[in-house]
Design an enzyme around this catalytic site. Sequence first.
Site, PDB file in Angstrom:
ATOM      1  N   PHE A  20       0.801  -1.223   0.000  1.00 40.20           N
ATOM      2  CA  PHE A  20       0.000   0.000   0.000  1.00 40.20           C
ATOM      3  C   PHE A  20       0.837   1.278   0.000  1.00 40.20           C
ATOM      4  O   PHE A  20       0.299   2.371   0.055  1.00 40.20           O
ATOM      5  CB  PHE A  20      -0.924   0.026   1.226  1.00 40.20           C
ATOM      6  CG  PHE A  20      -2.000  -1.026   1.191  1.00 40.20           C
ATOM      7  CD1 PHE A  20      -3.125  -0.864   0.391  1.00 40.20           C
ATOM      8  CD2 PHE A  20      -1.893  -2.169   1.952  1.00 40.20           C
ATOM      9  CE1 PHE A  20      -4.117  -1.831   0.355  1.00 40.20           C
ATOM     10  CE2 PHE A  20      -2.883  -3.143   1.930  1.00 40.20           C
ATOM     11  CZ  PHE A  20      -4.004  -2.973   1.127  1.00 40.20           C
ATOM     12  N   ASP A 135       1.982 -16.413   4.968  1.00 43.94           N
ATOM     13  CA  ASP A 135       2.791 -15.799   3.907  1.00 43.94           C
ATOM     14  C   ASP A 135       4.280 -15.978   4.169  1.00 43.94           C
ATOM     15  O   ASP A 135       5.070 -15.037   4.005  1.00 43.94           O
ATOM     16  CB  ASP A 135       2.436 -14.314   3.761  1.00 43.94           C
ATOM     17  CG  ASP A 135       2.743 -13.785   2.361  1.00 43.94           C
ATOM     18  OD1 ASP A 135       2.912 -14.605   1.439  1.00 43.94           O
ATOM     19  OD2 ASP A 135       2.800 -12.554   2.192  1.00 43.94           O
TER      20      ASP A 135
END
Length: 385
Positions: A20, A135
């Site tokens: 982001f 992840d």
Amino acid sequence: SQRVTYKTFRQYRVLGKGGFGEVCACQVRATGKMYACKKLEKKRIKKRKGENMVLIEKQILQKVNSRFVVSLAYSYATKDSLCLVLTIMNGGDLKFHIYNMGVEAGFDLERAVFYSAEVACGLECLHNLGIVYRDCKPENILLDDHGHVRISDLGLAVEIPEGDLVRGRVGTVGYMAPEVIDNEKYTFSPDWFSFGCLVYEMIEGQAPFRARKEKVKREEVDRRVKEQAETYSDKFSDDAKSICQQLLAKRPQDRLGCSAGRHGAEVVKQHSFFSSIKWKRLEAGMCTPPFMPDPHAVYAKDVLDIEQFSTVKGVNLDTNDDQFYQRFNTGSVSIPWQREMIETKCYEELNVFGPGNTPTNDLRMDLPPPPEKRGCFNFTRKKRR
């Protein structure tokens, strides 16, 4: 208790980029302590409907206090961004070291065992808190100045209530477990499969189900993960091959560490691959890493090669977003803040009864010195207007 704003920090060079926004180095003005500031652009979050993901990452980081997971020290907001102030890791990520730091890709077994052990401790900490990471890959394992590693980027992590299961097809292609690809329910099993991929890649110098820069469709990689057995070169010792085979088992019930739920790390740590590791010393940070980063080197892509974020268009922020920002913008996190005060010796300076200042019956020692003896500082209060 003071409000934390952008003025609390000095901003330095860009270190990299996240999903982001960019990540840059920053320094707390009051103490001189260095951190990494992960900036999350408000408009980019809103456009991608990432509010929930960002808030979960912040709340999970706030709960975790481990030397094997990056710590959140502060969270604050600016006009355009939400900012997470995290442990600074100057040594680069494992992907950079695997592919850019040797004559050929990969690590020797001693180094692979050490990093694997520290990552296993990080996963153990998360699992004990009921958090599945989802992840685990070389890009998300970072080195500090001394050569120790920490798990980073908990944007896909989720907390699992005791006795519950979760479902979610999230992760990185080539590292996702078969049960994640098939959108089945799971607890902590995906982390041990991804951990197996990480161990394999550190030794072999390429991921188990896709060669580096190989152009192949996502569906083909998923098929390999679910159906194809990985191959082993002579870089693998018997113990290394054994642990990878057990971690990369297709069915969760056959996979190393998955039968023990939250305590799977205890089973993994008992494998003969880790026979050289003294776990108590490792957990206390007393083991010497096999590689020490050069403090003058930059273990990352050239900053000029880091792609610039495009301007987000067509997204407007309004008062409805303020409630989300208020939940994010909570200032300092107590344990990392206390550690900062101790490390930077601020606590000693703030403590009236520090060394050499033992309390006596002489009340005058508690009084500030007269103005003429205070050097260039004048502590007299201004009159109220």
